[in-house]
Scaffold this active site. Structure first.
Site, PDB file in Angstrom:
ATOM      1  N   ARG A 110       2.246 -19.859 -13.770  1.00 36.91           N
ATOM      2  CA  ARG A 110       2.010 -19.789 -12.320  1.00 36.91           C
ATOM      3  C   ARG A 110       3.009 -18.915 -11.581  1.00 36.91           C
ATOM      4  O   ARG A 110       3.257 -19.095 -10.399  1.00 36.91           O
ATOM      5  CB  ARG A 110       1.998 -21.188 -11.694  1.00 36.91           C
ATOM      6  CG  ARG A 110       0.869 -22.019 -12.207  1.00 36.91           C
ATOM      7  CD  ARG A 110       0.572 -23.185 -11.304  1.00 36.91           C
ATOM      8  NE  ARG A 110      -0.484 -23.965 -11.903  1.00 36.91           N
ATOM      9  CZ  ARG A 110      -0.315 -24.834 -12.891  1.00 36.91           C
ATOM     10  NH1 ARG A 110       0.899 -25.061 -13.368  1.00 36.91           N
ATOM     11  NH2 ARG A 110      -1.330 -25.471 -13.386  1.00 36.91           N
ATOM     12  N   LYS A 132       0.306  -5.509  -4.400  1.00 39.21           N
ATOM     13  CA  LYS A 132      -1.009  -5.695  -5.032  1.00 39.21           C
ATOM     14  C   LYS A 132      -0.874  -5.459  -6.532  1.00 39.21           C
ATOM     15  O   LYS A 132      -0.364  -4.433  -6.965  1.00 39.21           O
ATOM     16  CB  LYS A 132      -2.034  -4.717  -4.442  1.00 39.21           C
ATOM     17  CG  LYS A 132      -2.457  -5.096  -3.033  1.00 39.21           C
ATOM     18  CD  LYS A 132      -3.854  -4.577  -2.678  1.00 39.21           C
ATOM     19  CE  LYS A 132      -3.892  -3.103  -2.443  1.00 39.21           C
ATOM     20  NZ  LYS A 132      -5.253  -2.633  -2.114  1.00 39.21           N
ATOM     21  N   GLU A 174      -1.116  11.885  -3.234  1.00 32.80           N
ATOM     22  CA  GLU A 174      -0.815  10.694  -2.419  1.00 32.80           C
ATOM     23  C   GLU A 174       0.349  10.983  -1.462  1.00 32.80           C
ATOM     24  O   GLU A 174       0.375  10.481  -0.330  1.00 32.80           O
ATOM     25  CB  GLU A 174      -0.473   9.482  -3.298  1.00 32.80           C
ATOM     26  CG  GLU A 174      -1.491   9.147  -4.389  1.00 32.80           C
ATOM     27  CD  GLU A 174      -2.815   8.550  -3.876  1.00 32.80           C
ATOM     28  OE1 GLU A 174      -2.913   8.222  -2.681  1.00 32.80           O
ATOM     29  OE2 GLU A 174      -3.756   8.438  -4.699  1.00 32.80           O
ATOM     30  N   LYS A 206       4.603   4.150   3.136  1.00 34.69           N
ATOM     31  CA  LYS A 206       3.866   3.004   2.590  1.00 34.69           C
ATOM     32  C   LYS A 206       4.513   1.687   3.038  1.00 34.69           C
ATOM     33  O   LYS A 206       3.822   0.730   3.392  1.00 34.69           O
ATOM     34  CB  LYS A 206       3.796   3.083   1.058  1.00 34.69           C
ATOM     35  CG  LYS A 206       3.130   1.861   0.453  1.00 34.69           C
ATOM     36  CD  LYS A 206       1.951   2.122  -0.418  1.00 34.69           C
ATOM     37  CE  LYS A 206       1.246   0.821  -0.794  1.00 34.69           C
ATOM     38  NZ  LYS A 206       0.428   0.905  -1.977  1.00 34.69           N
ATOM     39  N   GLU A 216      -3.788  -6.563   3.916  1.00 37.54           N
ATOM     40  CA  GLU A 216      -4.899  -5.618   3.998  1.00 37.54           C
ATOM     41  C   GLU A 216      -5.986  -6.082   4.951  1.00 37.54           C
ATOM     42  O   GLU A 216      -7.157  -6.186   4.591  1.00 37.54           O
ATOM     43  CB  GLU A 216      -5.493  -5.424   2.587  1.00 37.54           C
ATOM     44  CG  GLU A 216      -6.194  -4.098   2.445  1.00 37.54           C
ATOM     45  CD  GLU A 216      -6.417  -3.713   0.986  1.00 37.54           C
ATOM     46  OE1 GLU A 216      -6.499  -4.585   0.131  1.00 37.54           O
ATOM     47  OE2 GLU A 216      -6.494  -2.507   0.755  1.00 37.54           O
ATOM     48  N   ARG A 220      -3.762  -1.213   6.955  1.00 34.99           N
ATOM     49  CA  ARG A 220      -3.608  -0.749   5.577  1.00 34.99           C
ATOM     50  C   ARG A 220      -4.796   0.127   5.155  1.00 34.99           C
ATOM     51  O   ARG A 220      -4.697   0.930   4.237  1.00 34.99           O
ATOM     52  CB  ARG A 220      -3.457  -1.945   4.638  1.00 34.99           C
ATOM     53  CG  ARG A 220      -2.851  -1.598   3.306  1.00 34.99           C
ATOM     54  CD  ARG A 220      -2.088  -2.812   2.763  1.00 34.99           C
ATOM     55  NE  ARG A 220      -1.802  -2.699   1.358  1.00 34.99           N
ATOM     56  CZ  ARG A 220      -1.034  -3.571   0.700  1.00 34.99           C
ATOM     57  NH1 ARG A 220      -0.503  -4.600   1.308  1.00 34.99           N
ATOM     58  NH2 ARG A 220      -0.805  -3.419  -0.576  1.00 34.99           N
ATOM     59  N   ASN A 224      -6.524   4.658   2.920  1.00 32.49           N
ATOM     60  CA  ASN A 224      -7.739   5.198   2.287  1.00 32.49           C
ATOM     61  C   ASN A 224      -8.071   6.608   2.744  1.00 32.49           C
ATOM     62  O   ASN A 224      -9.128   7.134   2.386  1.00 32.49           O
ATOM     63  CB  ASN A 224      -8.942   4.295   2.588  1.00 32.49           C
ATOM     64  CG  ASN A 224      -8.948   3.096   1.669  1.00 32.49           C
ATOM     65  OD1 ASN A 224      -8.616   3.214   0.499  1.00 32.49           O
ATOM     66  ND2 ASN A 224      -9.296   1.948   2.209  1.00 32.49           N
ATOM     67  N   HIS A 227      -9.835   8.943   0.489  1.00 29.48           N
ATOM     68  CA  HIS A 227     -10.277   8.152  -0.659  1.00 29.48           C
ATOM     69  C   HIS A 227     -11.766   7.825  -0.638  1.00 29.48           C
ATOM     70  O   HIS A 227     -12.347   7.526  -1.677  1.00 29.48           O
ATOM     71  CB  HIS A 227      -9.450   6.874  -0.784  1.00 29.48           C
ATOM     72  CG  HIS A 227      -8.111   7.099  -1.433  1.00 29.48           C
ATOM     73  ND1 HIS A 227      -7.170   7.953  -0.897  1.00 29.48           N
ATOM     74  CD2 HIS A 227      -7.566   6.622  -2.583  1.00 29.48           C
ATOM     75  CE1 HIS A 227      -6.096   7.959  -1.684  1.00 29.48           C
ATOM     76  NE2 HIS A 227      -6.313   7.156  -2.712  1.00 29.48           N
ATOM     77  N   HIS A 231     -13.160   8.672  -4.049  1.00 29.47           N
ATOM     78  CA  HIS A 231     -13.783   7.714  -4.975  1.00 29.47           C
ATOM     79  C   HIS A 231     -15.189   8.162  -5.338  1.00 29.47           C
ATOM     80  O   HIS A 231     -15.626   8.019  -6.486  1.00 29.47           O
ATOM     81  CB  HIS A 231     -13.823   6.314  -4.358  1.00 29.47           C
ATOM     82  CG  HIS A 231     -12.477   5.647  -4.327  1.00 29.47           C
ATOM     83  ND1 HIS A 231     -12.087   4.803  -3.309  1.00 29.47           N
ATOM     84  CD2 HIS A 231     -11.431   5.710  -5.184  1.00 29.47           C
ATOM     85  CE1 HIS A 231     -10.854   4.378  -3.553  1.00 29.47           C
ATOM     86  NE2 HIS A 231     -10.434   4.909  -4.676  1.00 29.47           N
ATOM     87  N   HIS A 243      -8.149  10.826 -10.406  1.00 27.76           N
ATOM     88  CA  HIS A 243      -8.016  10.261  -9.068  1.00 27.76           C
ATOM     89  C   HIS A 243      -7.318  11.261  -8.135  1.00 27.76           C
ATOM     90  O   HIS A 243      -7.774  11.507  -7.022  1.00 27.76           O
ATOM     91  CB  HIS A 243      -7.239   8.948  -9.159  1.00 27.76           C
ATOM     92  CG  HIS A 243      -7.057   8.265  -7.842  1.00 27.76           C
ATOM     93  ND1 HIS A 243      -8.100   7.670  -7.175  1.00 27.76           N
ATOM     94  CD2 HIS A 243      -5.958   8.098  -7.071  1.00 27.76           C
ATOM     95  CE1 HIS A 243      -7.637   7.167  -6.034  1.00 27.76           C
ATOM     96  NE2 HIS A 243      -6.342   7.406  -5.948  1.00 27.76           N
TER      97      HIS A 243
END
Ligand SMILES: NC(=O)c1ccc[n+]([C@@H]2O[C@H](COP(=O)([O-])OP(=O)(O)OC[C@H]3O[C@@H](n4cnc5c(N)ncnc54)[C@H](O)[C@@H]3O)[C@@H](O)[C@H]2O)c1
Ligand SMILES: [Zn+2]
Length: 339
Positions: A110, A132, A174, A206, A216, A220, A224, A227, A231, A243
């Protein structure tokens, strides 16, 4: 050396940027008060380049190993190594290792203490910060995950010396994104030649975003930028485009769409184009069908009920979310990128 604090709802941690942090990692741990048992998680490529003498969990190299199966293998390694609740997991690798090891650390017993030592430019400026972690499923990328804040992020720019140029270029896409979102200094050629400065400034962007929106829920989404296009390009090329390549051209597309909609002054798209071209990333999508790209964008989970949603620019450092952009405008931008 730079030490950048990050505030999160679960407490704060620091990012340390300094050359040599990894070559004397024992010294680094002692300096920052990290005592006790550790297990390093890395991949086969990094283990070959930077052989480890301490206990480690090893994964194969590549996005296709960012899976629950690999997480299970790491759990097996942890059990064999006698990992207990106090054992610290150190992720030593790019974003794939960071995300996978972070997910294993978030879930084994955990939750174990977790430290990131990012080795790729993308991991240094992007994936190691923000909490994340997670893995892919056959049904899609990053579908299983958790929020797991690290105790520390140690960034050693010396590690970039072995990074393949292609991976450097991907990370630079990025970095340019962060520059366009919040800090024009990142677009300055002199700063781009100074990895330590580049990393500090890019990461600061960031940090600022994730501090204001840790889970998010709003801002946030600005991350994107480029993106939505990116994507879709990855999808229609069956991931033949990396990417970084897709995001680079996606940034040009976002800037052109911003101009076409009259959101920003003419000239911004040229600035973005020049940046992407200088890095050596593709600036065109010759041969990729605009209709197919549009269809791929429409499957984006952020397009609620099929309403289009783009992060666009009013100018440098002025992102804005625009919904229900006319399909014809998007197609026009995609057609222009063919030539
Ligand atoms: N958690 C987040 O917020 C977040 C954000 C962005 C991206 N990501 C994830 O990050 C991943 C992409 O990360 P990435 O671009 O680092 O890819 P990656 O981890 O696959 O690394 C790219 C390649 O470079 C190699 N490499 C890394 N560092 C090296 C070094 N110093 N020397 C030599 N080779 C080195 C790796 O072994 C790999 O082959 C994706 O899975 C993506 O989903 C996560
Ligand atoms: Zn990205």
């Amino acid at each position: 050396m730079a030490i950048l604090p990050v505030m999160t709802p679960e407490g704060s941690y620091s990012i340390v940027i300094e050359r040599g942090l990894w070559s004397d990692f024992q010294g680094t741990c002692a300096r920052f008060g990290l005592h006790g048992q550790q297990v390093i998680v890395t991949n086969t490529t990094l283990q070959r380049l930077y052989p480890l003498t301490q206990p480690f969990g090893l994964m194969l190299d590549g996005e296709r190993y960012k899976t629950l199966n690999t997480v299970e293998m790491l759990y097996t390694d942890f059990a064999a190594l006698g990992v207990d609740r106090k054992t610290r997991v150190i992720a030593f690798g790019g974003g794939v290792v960071g995300d996978t090891a972070g997910f294993a650390a978030a879930t084994y017993l955990r939750g174990l203490p977790f430290v990131q030592v990012p080795t790729s430019l993308l991991a240094m400026v992007d994936s190691s910060v923000g909490g994340k972690v997670g893995v892919d499923l056959p049904q899609g990328k990053n579908l299983v995950g958790a929020f797991k804040q690290p105790e520390w992020v140690f960034i050693d720019p010396d590690l970039l010396q072995t990074l393949p140029p292609k991976e450097w270029r991907g990370g630079m896409a990025e970095v340019i994104k962060h520059g366009l979102l919040a800090d024009a200094r990142l677009l300055d050629p002199q700063i781009q030649q100074d990895p330590e400065m580049l990393i500090s400034l890019a990461i600061a962007v960031k940090i600022a975003v994730v501090q204001r929106d840790p889970y998010e829920q709003g801002e946030r989404a600005h991350l994107n930028l480029g993106h939505t296009f990116g994507h879709a390009i990855e999808l229609v090329t069956g991931y033949q485009w990396t990417h970084g390549e897709a995001v680079g051209v996606g940034l040009i597309a976002a800037a052109r769409l911003s101009e076409l909609l009259g959101l920003c002054e003419a000239g911004l798209a040229q600035i973005v184009y020049d940046q992407i071209e200088t890095i050596g990333l593709p600036t065109r999508i010759t041969g990729l069908d605009p209709e197919r790209i549009y269809a791929a964008m429409a499957t984006d989970k952020k397009w609620l009920q099929g309403r289009s949603r783009f992060v666009l620019l009013r100018g440098i450092a002025q992102p804005i979310i625009v919904e229900e952009v006319a399909k014809s405008a998007v197609i026009e931008v995609l057609k222009d990128l063919q030539a």
